[in-house]
Design a protein around this motif. Structure first.
Motif, PDB file in Angstrom:
ATOM      1  N   ARG A 122      33.940  39.309  34.937  1.00  0.00           N
ATOM      2  CA  ARG A 122      35.305  39.134  34.483  1.00  0.00           C
ATOM      3  C   ARG A 122      36.109  40.387  34.792  1.00  0.00           C
ATOM      4  O   ARG A 122      35.657  41.507  34.549  1.00  0.00           O
ATOM      5  N   ILE A 123      37.312  40.183  35.351  1.00  0.00           N
ATOM      6  CA  ILE A 123      38.177  41.312  35.669  1.00  0.00           C
ATOM      7  C   ILE A 123      39.600  41.019  35.202  1.00  0.00           C
ATOM      8  O   ILE A 123      39.974  39.871  34.971  1.00  0.00           O
ATOM      9  N   ARG A 124      40.355  42.099  35.085  1.00  0.00           N
ATOM     10  CA  ARG A 124      41.781  42.008  34.762  1.00  0.00           C
ATOM     11  C   ARG A 124      42.551  42.622  35.928  1.00  0.00           C
ATOM     12  O   ARG A 124      42.302  43.755  36.324  1.00  0.00           O
ATOM     13  N   LEU A 125      43.490  41.848  36.480  1.00  0.00           N
ATOM     14  CA  LEU A 125      44.277  42.294  37.622  1.00  0.00           C
ATOM     15  C   LEU A 125      45.608  42.889  37.154  1.00  0.00           C
ATOM     16  O   LEU A 125      46.004  42.706  35.997  1.00  0.00           O
ATOM     17  N   PRO A 126      46.320  43.585  38.048  1.00  0.00           N
ATOM     18  CA  PRO A 126      47.523  44.305  37.621  1.00  0.00           C
ATOM     19  C   PRO A 126      48.654  43.412  37.118  1.00  0.00           C
ATOM     20  O   PRO A 126      49.479  43.863  36.320  1.00  0.00           O
ATOM     21  N   HIS A 127      48.717  42.155  37.578  1.00  0.00           N
ATOM     22  CA  HIS A 127      49.864  41.312  37.243  1.00  0.00           C
ATOM     23  C   HIS A 127      49.390  39.922  36.823  1.00  0.00           C
ATOM     24  O   HIS A 127      48.239  39.548  36.999  1.00  0.00           O
ATOM     25  N   GLY A 128      50.317  39.142  36.273  1.00  0.00           N
ATOM     26  CA  GLY A 128      49.981  37.803  35.826  1.00  0.00           C
ATOM     27  C   GLY A 128      49.415  37.807  34.417  1.00  0.00           C
ATOM     28  O   GLY A 128      49.495  38.805  33.699  1.00  0.00           O
ATOM     29  N   GLU A 129      48.828  36.697  34.054  1.00  0.00           N
ATOM     30  CA  GLU A 129      48.376  36.503  32.679  1.00  0.00           C
ATOM     31  C   GLU A 129      46.854  36.376  32.597  1.00  0.00           C
ATOM     32  O   GLU A 129      46.233  35.721  33.419  1.00  0.00           O
ATOM     33  N   GLY A 130      46.279  37.011  31.604  1.00  0.00           N
ATOM     34  CA  GLY A 130      44.873  36.805  31.291  1.00  0.00           C
ATOM     35  C   GLY A 130      43.902  37.450  32.261  1.00  0.00           C
ATOM     36  O   GLY A 130      44.264  38.274  33.105  1.00  0.00           O
ATOM     37  N   ASP A 131      42.640  37.049  32.120  1.00  0.00           N
ATOM     38  CA  ASP A 131      41.558  37.579  32.945  1.00  0.00           C
ATOM     39  C   ASP A 131      41.084  36.503  33.916  1.00  0.00           C
ATOM     40  O   ASP A 131      41.514  35.348  33.847  1.00  0.00           O
ATOM     41  N   CYS A 132      40.191  36.891  34.806  1.00  0.00           N
ATOM     42  CA  CYS A 132      39.677  35.952  35.793  1.00  0.00           C
ATOM     43  C   CYS A 132      38.282  36.390  36.211  1.00  0.00           C
ATOM     44  O   CYS A 132      37.797  37.460  35.824  1.00  0.00           O
ATOM     45  N   TRP A 133      37.644  35.569  37.007  1.00  0.00           N
ATOM     46  CA  TRP A 133      36.333  35.898  37.551  1.00  0.00           C
ATOM     47  C   TRP A 133      36.473  36.519  38.931  1.00  0.00           C
ATOM     48  O   TRP A 133      37.361  36.149  39.708  1.00  0.00           O
ATOM     49  N   LEU A 134      35.573  37.445  39.252  1.00  0.00           N
ATOM     50  CA  LEU A 134      35.454  37.989  40.599  1.00  0.00           C
ATOM     51  C   LEU A 134      34.037  37.727  41.087  1.00  0.00           C
ATOM     52  O   LEU A 134      33.063  38.094  40.426  1.00  0.00           O
ATOM     53  N   VAL A 135      33.922  37.107  42.252  1.00  0.00           N
ATOM     54  CA  VAL A 135      32.631  36.767  42.857  1.00  0.00           C
ATOM     55  C   VAL A 135      32.485  37.574  44.142  1.00  0.00           C
ATOM     56  O   VAL A 135      33.392  37.579  44.986  1.00  0.00           O
ATOM     57  N   THR A 136      31.365  38.286  44.303  1.00  0.00           N
ATOM     58  CA  THR A 136      31.235  39.230  45.410  1.00  0.00           C
ATOM     59  C   THR A 136      30.062  38.989  46.350  1.00  0.00           C
ATOM     60  O   THR A 136      30.123  39.376  47.514  1.00  0.00           O
ATOM     61  N   ARG A 137      28.964  38.391  45.872  1.00  0.00           N
ATOM     62  CA  ARG A 137      27.799  38.201  46.731  1.00  0.00           C
ATOM     63  C   ARG A 137      28.058  37.124  47.795  1.00  0.00           C
ATOM     64  O   ARG A 137      28.751  36.142  47.558  1.00  0.00           O
ATOM     65  N   TYR A 138      27.463  37.315  48.965  1.00  0.00           N
ATOM     66  CA  TYR A 138      27.685  36.459  50.125  1.00  0.00           C
ATOM     67  C   TYR A 138      27.474  34.982  49.793  1.00  0.00           C
ATOM     68  O   TYR A 138      28.356  34.144  50.028  1.00  0.00           O
ATOM     69  N   GLU A 139      26.302  34.633  49.272  1.00  0.00           N
ATOM     70  CA  GLU A 139      26.003  33.223  49.021  1.00  0.00           C
ATOM     71  C   GLU A 139      26.879  32.653  47.916  1.00  0.00           C
ATOM     72  O   GLU A 139      27.283  31.487  47.975  1.00  0.00           O
ATOM     73  N   ASP A 140      27.182  33.447  46.904  1.00  0.00           N
ATOM     74  CA  ASP A 140      28.066  32.979  45.838  1.00  0.00           C
ATOM     75  C   ASP A 140      29.480  32.736  46.365  1.00  0.00           C
ATOM     76  O   ASP A 140      30.140  31.760  45.987  1.00  0.00           O
TER      77      ASP A 140
END
Length: 418
Positions: A52-70
């Motif tokens: 879970r990450i929080r970005l600089p703008h917009g509302e709320g949090d979100c998921w960040l997916v980084t692995r190749y297969e994911d």
């Protein structure tokens, strides 16, 4: 567990788990030196590949997916929708970059319907026909650069005007209009972190929309052998509507310069700052296409993360539960440095074996014009190395100026000698 919950890349022995609120990390995607890999993404790959990450703008949090297969799973699974226009999304920028009907935010089957209109312009056969003209453009720019003599800013002289002229000819934009289109791209494709910058970006979107509307009207009355005429014919035939045309033209016209300019500039910088790479390509020119692929994998060309998706039902990604209605970002840059897929990912290896990189994305929303971008890069690098065997930076690498607040990283100028 919801009946709609289905497994993605999760192994049978991995329990689904939700990231606690205390585990949310803030990602500001600040400017990084040169082509340094983002430490936030590096840590995500190692410690929190689905987080879970929080970005600089917009509302709320979100998921960040980084692995190749994911990343491949999320970007190809229909339960992750790109139809997010109007939703309160967390985002990298203060403004929303694409036009509202952009193909980037349309799900199949409408997505395929819109892309099909321009697909024939970006086939291998089309690139083979275009290649002599691209070679002519590069040779002309190098002739002028050689006449001017070193030291020379390669961005201003070659890596910017080449893709700008190329996409102008493909799309059908008059040469006199190209500097304005370039300036629009430079304003719109930024993080626009304050209100004034966001307002400038909003104005650019409107200017671009009206510009391409006028160009479409011209082609409706005077069709030519260009992509705008093809799109106008598709509107008149009822295959797409006018707003879809304008969004598609804006995407191709602005990003077709911006992405290729920065990526080819990055490639040249990488070759000139890693011992032996340029010399090997001079000795083995047939290796250039493979070198372009490895450079596309290696170069961390994007600042931050790309474009969001929303889960339409509960889904597990790499053992992590993503709930219906939650937003998910993937990082192609991180996936290209996944050491489970690419051993020693931080090393540029022209002999590297393995699966294809994800620099152009994956799944239905794969980049529209990767063959054009590849062809331009191959022609440009081959011509530079053949023309100037002594090509080198005219300043120490740490003195090369880099753009700030941009979404696609690249040098502001690239001073060279030969």
């Amino acid at each position: 567990m919801s009946e709609g919950l289905m497994s993605g890349t999760q192994r049978p022995d991995e329990p689904a788990h939700a990231c606690p609120a205390s585990g949310v990390r803030t990602y500001d995607a600040h400017d990084l030196p040169a082509l340094d890999f983002d430490p936030f993404l590096r840590a995500s790959l190692t410690d929190a590949p689905v987080s879970r990450i929080r970005l600089p703008h917009g509302e709320g949090d979100c998921w960040l997916v980084t692995r190749y297969e994911d990343v491949r799973f999320v970007t190809s699974d229909a339960r992750f929708s790109r139809d997010i226009v109007g939703l309160p999304i967390p985002k990298m920028t203060k403004h929303f970059i694409p036009l509202d009907r952009a193909v980037s935010f349309v799900d199949p089957p409408d997505h395929a319907r819109v892309r099909a209109v321009v697909a024939s312009a970006f086939t291998q056969r089309a690139m083979d026909r275009l290649r002599p003209r691209l070679q002519e453009l590069v040779d002309g720019l190098l002739d002028a650069a050689e006449a001017a003599g070193p030291p020379l800013d390669l961005v201003a002289a070659v890596t910017s005007p080449f893709p700008l002229t190329a996409i102008g000819e493909v799309l059908g934009m008059p040469t006199a209009d190209l500097p304005q289109v370039r300036d629009w791209a430079q304003i719109l494709l930024t993080r626009a972190s304050d209100a004034a910058a966001a307002e400038r970006a909003r104005e650019v979107k409107e200017h671009a929309r009206e510009y391409f509307r006028r160009l479409a009207d011209q082609r409706r009355h005077q069709p030519r052998e260009d992509l705008m005429s093809t799109m106008v014919a598709a509107v008149d035939a009822g295959r797409i509507d006018e707003e879809e045309l304008l969004a598609l033209a804006t995407l191709m016209g602005l990003n077709g310069w911006h992405a290729v300019c920065n990526n080819t500039s990055n490639m040249v910088f990488a070759l000139l700052t890693h011992d032996g790479l340029a010399d090997r390509l001079r000795a083995e020119p047939a290796l250039v296409p493979r070198a372009v692929e490895e450079l596309l994998r290696w170069i961390p060309h994007k600042h931050g993360v790309g474009q969001p998706r929303v889960a339409t039902e509960d889904v597990r990604v790499g053992g992590t539960l993503v709930r219906k209605g939650e937003f998910v970002y993937v990082s192609y840059v991180a996936a290209n440095w996944d050491d489970q897929v690419y051993p020693e990912p931080d090393r540029i290896d022209f002999d590297r074996q393995g699966p294809p990189h994800l620099a152009f994305g994956h799944g239905p929303h794969f980049c529209i014009g990767p063959l054009l971008a590849r062809t331009e890069a191959e022609i440009l690098l081959a011509a530079l190395l053949a023309r100037w065997p002594g090509l080198r930076l005219a300043v120490p690498p740490e003195e090369v100026p880099w753009q700030t607040e941009v979404l696609i990283r690249g040098p502001e100028a690239l001073p060279v000698r030969w």
